[in-house]
Design an enzyme around this catalytic site. Structure first.
Site, PDB file in Angstrom:
ATOM      1  N   LYS A  92       0.860  -1.177   0.000  1.00  0.00           N
ATOM      2  CA  LYS A  92       0.000   0.000   0.000  1.00  0.00           C
ATOM      3  C   LYS A  92       0.898   1.228   0.000  1.00  0.00           C
ATOM      4  CE  LYS A  92      -3.599   2.315   2.582  1.00  0.00           C
ATOM      5  NZ  LYS A  92      -4.576   2.187   3.670  1.00  0.00           N
ATOM      6  N   LYS A 144      -2.058  -1.350  -3.999  1.00  0.00           N
ATOM      7  CA  LYS A 144      -2.933  -0.186  -3.906  1.00  0.00           C
ATOM      8  C   LYS A 144      -2.115   1.090  -3.933  1.00  0.00           C
ATOM      9  CE  LYS A 144      -5.901   1.958  -0.566  1.00  0.00           C
ATOM     10  NZ  LYS A 144      -6.354   1.962   0.799  1.00  0.00           N
TER      11      LYS A 144
HETATM   12  C1  PBG Z   1      -7.688   2.788   5.367  1.00  0.00           C
HETATM   13  C2  PBG Z   1      -7.867   2.840   3.926  1.00  0.00           C
HETATM   14  C3  PBG Z   1      -7.698   3.915   3.043  1.00  0.00           C
HETATM   15  C4  PBG Z   1      -8.161   3.493   1.813  1.00  0.00           C
HETATM   16  C5  PBG Z   1      -8.566   2.185   1.962  1.00  0.00           C
HETATM   17  N1  PBG Z   1      -8.341   1.786   3.262  1.00  0.00           N
HETATM   18  C6  PBG Z   1      -7.265   5.307   3.289  1.00  0.00           C
HETATM   19  C7  PBG Z   1      -5.873   5.667   3.529  1.00  0.00           C
HETATM   20  O1  PBG Z   1      -4.941   4.884   3.568  1.00  0.00           O
HETATM   21  O2  PBG Z   1      -5.731   6.868   3.778  1.00  0.00           O
HETATM   22  C8  PBG Z   1      -8.236   4.340   0.575  1.00  0.00           C
HETATM   23  C9  PBG Z   1      -9.190   3.859  -0.427  1.00  0.00           C
HETATM   24  C10 PBG Z   1      -9.505   4.834  -1.494  1.00  0.00           C
HETATM   25  O3  PBG Z   1      -8.895   5.910  -1.648  1.00  0.00           O
HETATM   26  O4  PBG Z   1     -10.426   4.509  -2.245  1.00  0.00           O
HETATM   27  N2  PBG Z   1      -6.430   2.634   5.837  1.00  0.00           N
END
Ligand code: PBG
Length: 299
Positions: free
Chosen positions: A169, A222
């Protein structure tokens, strides 16, 4: 000899021919719809699964409501189960939607404390499993969280609950609309201390390897579009299902351009999702899922 011997256009001449040789086939069966649940939500069908994010009524420093049996996500899972929907329920496991400071873990000495966070994440995953989740998806990027969650689930006889880890991520600018919806933007600092540096690819392979060692069943990359190379490399290096999260900012870019009349929505969405699949994603989490399911059914 006639020239040229190879004419790739031969196989592009009709829809039937193109369909015959198509390498990537998009189907709604590989799409997961992200939903923000709050009291009063209704779920309708048409897709194989949803991933649930909680919009709790109150937030605090430790994200206490995230582990409560009465929490928004836990109640949403129960409602889905009660409605007897044939729907795969995945839950996002993280603290940022539940903490008042907006970070993905608990704060100690002004920093997101890794090991103290693991306890809360494992409790949260357990409470989702108890409520009836099929898959838990930790998205916090703490080290060792997959092992902590796996151990906790097994200890309570939830050995069949799968873990889809957000393994790679990235610290991305594309989460903006999500954070606005979840009111989860960090109130101080940023997430660079735990999410990955967009410049790193080999590190993603390391993160994936660690999560698999710790017991992850599926791994996620992601966001999706700026990281297609990572999706491809993970797909080639590991024999596990690879998921991609087509995040809120990626969705918003298309929506905004469509609103301005600059892009043909159906065409570009199908192109983008085909590209993500072609890169190596077996499943895609996308806010376009409902529209795509409808379009694919129509044609
Ligand atoms: C929570 C999370 C996030 C997203 C998914 N799970 C936000 C982040 O890391 O700030 C983002 C998903 C999206 O932008 O569609 N940790």
């Amino acid at each position: 000899m006639s020239f040229p011997a190879q004419r790739p256009r031969r196989l592009r001449r009709s829809e039937l021919l193109r369909g015959l040789v198509r390498e990537t086939r998009l189907s709604a069966s590989g799409l997961i719809y992200p939903m923000f649940v709050c009291p009063g939500n209704r779920v309708r069908q048409g897709l194989p699964g949803v991933i649930l994010f909680g919009l709790p009524e109150s937030k605090d420093p430790r994200g206490a409501s995230s582990v409560s049996a009465q929490g928004v996500v836990q109640r949403a899972i129960e409602a889905i189960r009660k409605a007897n929907l044939k729907l795969l329920v995945i839950t996002d496991v993280c603290l940022c939607e539940y903490t008042d400071h907006g970070h993905c873990g608990v704060i100690e000495h002004g920093e997101v404390a890794n090991d103290a966070t693991l306890t809360v994440l494992a409790e949260q995953a357990l409470s989702h499993a108890r409520a009836g989740a099929d898959v838990v998806a930790p998205s916090d990027m703490m080290d060792g969280r997959v092992a902590a969650i796996r151990e906790k689930l097994d200890e309570h006889k939830f050995e069949n609950i799968a873990i889809l880890s957000y393994a790679a991520k990235y610290c991305s600018g594309f989460y903006g609309p999500f954070r606005e919806a979840a009111q989860s933007a960090p109130q101080f600092g940023d997430r660079r201390g735990y999410q990955m540096d967009p410049a790193n690819a080999r590190e993603a392979l390391k993160e994936v390897a660690l999560d698999l060692d710790e017991g992850a069943d599926m791994v996620m990359i992601k966001p999706a579009l700026p990281y297609l190379d990572i999706i491809r490399r993970v797909h080639e290096a590991f024999n596990v299902p690879v998921a991609a999260y087509n995040v809120s900012g990626e969705y918003a870019m298309i929506k905004a351009a469509v609103q301005k009349g600059w892009l043909d929505e159906q065409r570009v969405v199908l192109e983008v999702l085909t590209g993500i699949q072609r890169a190596g994603a077996g499943l895609t989490l996308t806010y376009h899922a409902k529209d795509v399911a409808r379009w694919l059914k129509q044609c």
